[in-house]
Design a protein around this motif. Structure first.
Motif, mmCIF file in Angstrom:
data_model
loop_
_atom_site.group_PDB
_atom_site.id
_atom_site.type_symbol
_atom_site.label_atom_id
_atom_site.label_comp_id
_atom_site.label_asym_id
_atom_site.label_seq_id
_atom_site.Cartn_x
_atom_site.Cartn_y
_atom_site.Cartn_z
ATOM 1 N N TRP A 140 0.832 -1.206 0.000
ATOM 2 C CA TRP A 140 0.000 0.000 0.000
ATOM 3 C C TRP A 140 0.868 1.258 0.000
ATOM 4 N N GLY A 141 1.940 1.219 0.783
ATOM 5 C CA GLY A 141 2.852 2.359 0.832
ATOM 6 C C GLY A 141 3.425 2.652 -0.538
ATOM 7 N N SER A 142 3.802 1.588 -1.229
ATOM 8 C CA SER A 142 4.377 1.748 -2.556
ATOM 9 C C SER A 142 3.375 2.388 -3.507
ATOM 10 N N LEU A 143 2.132 1.933 -3.432
ATOM 11 C CA LEU A 143 1.098 2.466 -4.317
ATOM 12 C C LEU A 143 0.907 3.962 -4.067
ATOM 13 N N LEU A 148 2.928 6.202 -2.549
ATOM 14 C CA LEU A 148 4.092 6.988 -2.956
ATOM 15 C C LEU A 148 4.215 7.024 -4.474
ATOM 16 N N GLY A 149 3.857 5.897 -5.095
ATOM 17 C CA GLY A 149 3.966 5.821 -6.549
ATOM 18 C C GLY A 149 3.024 6.789 -7.234
ATOM 19 N N GLY A 176 4.346 10.176 -6.679
ATOM 20 C CA GLY A 176 5.555 10.329 -7.492
ATOM 21 C C GLY A 176 5.224 10.568 -8.948
ATOM 22 N N LEU A 206 10.351 10.272 -4.395
ATOM 23 C CA LEU A 206 9.081 9.564 -4.224
ATOM 24 C C LEU A 206 9.075 8.260 -5.012
ATOM 25 N N MET A 207 9.513 8.356 -6.271
ATOM 26 C CA MET A 207 9.526 7.159 -7.118
ATOM 27 C C MET A 207 10.507 6.118 -6.581
ATOM 28 N N SER A 244 8.977 4.485 -3.574
ATOM 29 C CA SER A 244 7.879 3.632 -4.016
ATOM 30 C C SER A 244 8.420 2.325 -4.592
ATOM 31 N N LEU A 282 9.743 0.017 -1.829
ATOM 32 C CA LEU A 282 8.669 -0.668 -1.107
ATOM 33 C C LEU A 282 8.019 -1.742 -1.975
ATOM 34 N N PHE A 283 7.916 -1.433 -3.249
ATOM 35 C CA PHE A 283 7.352 -2.416 -4.184
ATOM 36 C C PHE A 283 8.181 -3.693 -4.151
#
Lengths: 210, 251, 59, 227
Positions: free
Chosen positions: B27-30, B32-33, B36, B207-208, B211, B214-215
């Protein structure tokens, strides 16, 4: 555990291969002058057990002890006490039997009693075979060259995987007498074999796998 | 501390906490993604030299970062698995490898896509791209070795040795390639990184990158969990897990 | 909007990069999903097999 | 108890491996012929203009050496694995990394050294002369042991596999990149009349590092492969 742990012992050894348990809870205690014979059907893990005892294969559980000490803790000390003759015993096809033995002595040590020539004679290899490359020898003769190493070494523990394979009747008798002598001197041996082994006069333990 | 870590590395415990961690990371990755991407595509200015093509950087740099980061992770996990015999570590290493290879590929492809308008050719033997290419081969070798050895645990240990050898070599390879490219290239081509980068560009970049990291964590954990289930299928806790799942009727 | 899509003349390169990025992400999402499904299928089959064996033993 | 000294065992192993290689000269010659052929093919594949050949000579000779070394690698542990000699090596009381070093040394003597000996001939074919030739030999002298040491790790990892050949090259070739770069770079610099001490020093440092670390990794890999 017994108080004086002189010798080889296995504690609850287990081994897994290809995500399948080959054996588990294998325990024994081998003292000076004893022979352990391992029996079992094909594929039950006899060779794997021997390799585990040598320290080549890591057991999935349990440990192997020499003189009460885990063999991994002081492997060099254990290695000097051990001779292993497997299916392939490290005999170089391109070298002559004599060269093979001289090299084995250089790497594995000698007892000073027997020279390589004497060992080959005792094991029953015809004299004229000593100087031809091993690849020209028969399977039985090569087996004898491999077993001649036992005569040279001063190790107290012999681990032999199917030592009787490819040997004729006289060869089998010879190996049996070698084992008897070794046990009488206070040595130990672990042997796998399909044949009944005649070791009258020595203490033989038996272990069934599978 | 070590005892605690060792306990968390036991298969059952790992299975429990990794599920939660993977979900949070996902979820964090999403989140931030999405942020980003917004800054990368809409809320950042074009570069005064490279124009809009600078936006490729927001994909390329995180991918390149991840390709290195994942290899370091594999090496660290390999060390843990070899030294402390924590099985979960080698599953994590094995799970990381394909992700690392994919992102290395992405870094190479986007580097090439950036190079075409900038240099006029699809490929140039620039130090960075060359290093990345060699890294891809290291990944493929690692994956190849892992796949070639049938016994799963033997494969994991062999691959762990390879990963450690690789990680010792990476700085050497990198340095040699750098030296080689300065020798042969003369005039330096504009590189991605500049001494000072404006905040408006740094923001989407960071940000990317976060993300992507985390992904990776989420995907690697999920793959490791799957492998764990496969290897531990005979144990009691996996049996209970299956029964619970069937009873719960989640699928 | 079309300015945005045009990307100052670099449209192909920029959009190809983002598309590739998306592709890599998709592959890495699909991969664990597929592996997980496969493993669960195997595990439940094994478990059912075990239970059948137990039932046939008791009956 | 009569355990031979480490030095005795070490030299016995070295001697045996060299002896074995000398008894199978055909296998010994193959990588060498390959080296010569690969290098000889280059002028045929392009314009045999002396200036051009001189230009590409360092790279071509070094890539040839790399591939030839690669080809010879497999024999390092293969027969020992098949006939059980490797098991016996693991069962000795001596430190395995040192025994590995003996095997690598023997392997280099029978495969690396010959490359060094034919290299001047190839250098002449490609119009590489004078100081550059000397530097080429120096770079080969430092570089080929490195190839053997690094390669040993890869061979040890793949020795248990039936079809490890292609995988071996995938594992080993990326690790050869620094050797190639610095060695060919040194020869190129020598041609251009530039300083070469930096590259050669770097190769020397890499060699020292590899002598110290590669046998450790190889020994670990062998134990795993034989598990």
């Amino acid at each position: 555990m017994s108080t004086v742990a002189e010798g080889l012992s296995a504690e609850a050894l287990a081994c897994r291969r290809a995500e399948r348990t080959l054996f588990r809870d294998v325990s024994f205690m081998l003292r000076s002058g004893e022979v352990l014979q391992i029996e079992g059907p094909n594929g039950c893990g006899k060779t794997t057990l021997l390799r585990t005892l040598c320290g080549l294969t890591r057991p999935a559980a349990g440990c192997v002890r020499w003189a009460g000490e885990d063999i991994r803790d002081n492997y060099a000390a254990y290695a000097t006490e051990l001779v292993y003759v497997g299916h392939h015993a490290g005999i170089k096809e391109e070298l002559t039997p004599l060269e093979n033995l001289v090299f084995a002595a250089a790497l594995g040590g000698t007892n000073g009693r027997v020279t390589p020539e004497q060992a080959l004679q005792r094991i029953g290899l015809p004299f004229e075979c000593e100087d031809i490359p091993c690849r020209k020898l028969s399977a039985g003769q090569r087996r004898r060259v491999a077993l001649a190493r036992l005569l040279l070494s001063s190790s107290r523990l012999w681990i032999l995987d199917e030592p009787f394979t490819a040997l004729d009747v006289s060869g089998r008798g010879l190996v049996e007498s070698l084992l008897r002598e070794h046990a009488a001197r206070g040595g130990m041996a672990v042997v796998t074999s399909h044949h009944a082994v005649d070791l009258a006069g020595s203490t033989v333990q038996q272990l069934y796998l599978g | 501390m070590w005892a605690w870590l060792h306990r968390q590395g036991s298969p059952k415990r790992f299975y429990n906490w990794s599920g939660t961690l993977a979900r949070w990371a996902g979820w964090g990755s999403l989140l931030l993604g999405v942020a980003g991407l917004y800054y990368a595509l809409f809320a950042s200015p074009p570069d005064y030299q490279q124009g809009e093509s600078v936006r490729i950087m927001y994909v390329h740099v995180p991918a390149a970062w991840l390709s290195m980061f994942i290899y370091m992770n594999i090496a660290a996990a390999s060390l843990v698995s070899l030294v402390w015999r924590i099985k979960v570590a080698d599953m994590f290493a094995a799970a990381s490898a394909p992700i690392g290879a994919w992102f290395t590929f992405l870094a190479l492809a986007t580097g090439s896509l950036w190079g075409k308008p900038m240099w006029g050719t699809w490929w140039i033997w620039d130090a960075r791209l060359t290093s990345e290419l060699i890294l891809l081969f290291l990944y493929l070798g690692y994956i190849g070795l892992l796949a070639a050895i049938e016994e799963r645990e033997t494969a994991a240990r062999a691959a762990a040795v390879l990963a450690l050898v690789g990680v010792v070599n990476i700085p050497i390879i990198h340095y040699s390639v750098e030296w080689w490219s300065t020798l042969h290239q003369g005039a330096t081509v504009t590189k991605f990184d500049k001494p000072s980068i404006d905040w408006t560009m740094l923001r989407p970049l960071l940000l990317m990158a976060f993300s992507a990291t985390l992904f990776y964590v989420a995907v690697a954990l999920r793959l490791a969990r799957t492998e764990l289930l496969r290897r531990e299928r005979e144990s009691q806790w996996v049996r209970e897990l299956i029964d619970g799942r069937q009873g719960g009727g989640r699928r | 909007m079309s300015d945005f899509l045009h990307m100052g003349g670099y449209a192909i390169y920029v959009w190809a990069s983002y598309l590739l990025g998306l592709l890599v992400v998709a592959v890495n999402l699909w991969q664990p999903w597929r592996a997980e499904r496969e493993v669960w299928r195997q595990l439940t089959r094994r478990r059912k097999h075990e239970e059948r064996m137990r039932e046939s033993e008791t009956s | 108890m009569n355990t031979p000294s480490l030095a005795h065992a070490w030299f016995a192993l070295l001697r045996r491996d060299v002896m074995l290689a000398l008894r199978q000269r055909g296998q010994l010659a193959n990588p060498l012929l390959f080296f010569v052929l690969v290098v000889a093919l280059f002028p045929l594949g392009m314009n045999p203009d002396p200036a051009l050949l001189r230009n590409i000579a360092p790279g071509v000779i070094w890539v040839g050496a790399l591939l030839a070394a690669m080809l010879a690698l497999e024999s390092m542990f293969r027969s020992d694995f098949d006939d059980g000699a490797l098991e016996q090596m693991l069962l000795t009381p001596y430190p395995l990394p040192l025994l590995v070093l003996a095997k690598v040394a023997a392997h280099w003597l029978v495969t690396g050294l010959p490359l060094l000996l034919v290299a001047p001939l190839l250098a002449l074919l490609l119009n590489l002369e004078g100081e550059a030739m000397v530097i080429l030999l120096a770079s080969l002298a430092l570089g080929t042991p490195l190839l053997s040491l690094i390669g040993a790790i890869g061979v040890a990892l793949t020795v248990g596999l039936r079809r490890g050949g292609v995988l071996l090259s995938l594992l080993v070739l990326p690790l050869y990149v620094p050797v190639l770069i610095f060695a060919a770079g040194a020869v190129g610099n020598a041609q251009a009349g530039m300083a070469v001490t930096g590259q050669l020093a770097f190769l020397g440092a890499l060699l020292a590092l590899a002598v110290a670390l590669a046998p450790l990794a190889t020994a670990a890999a062998l134990r795993i492969s034989l598990d």
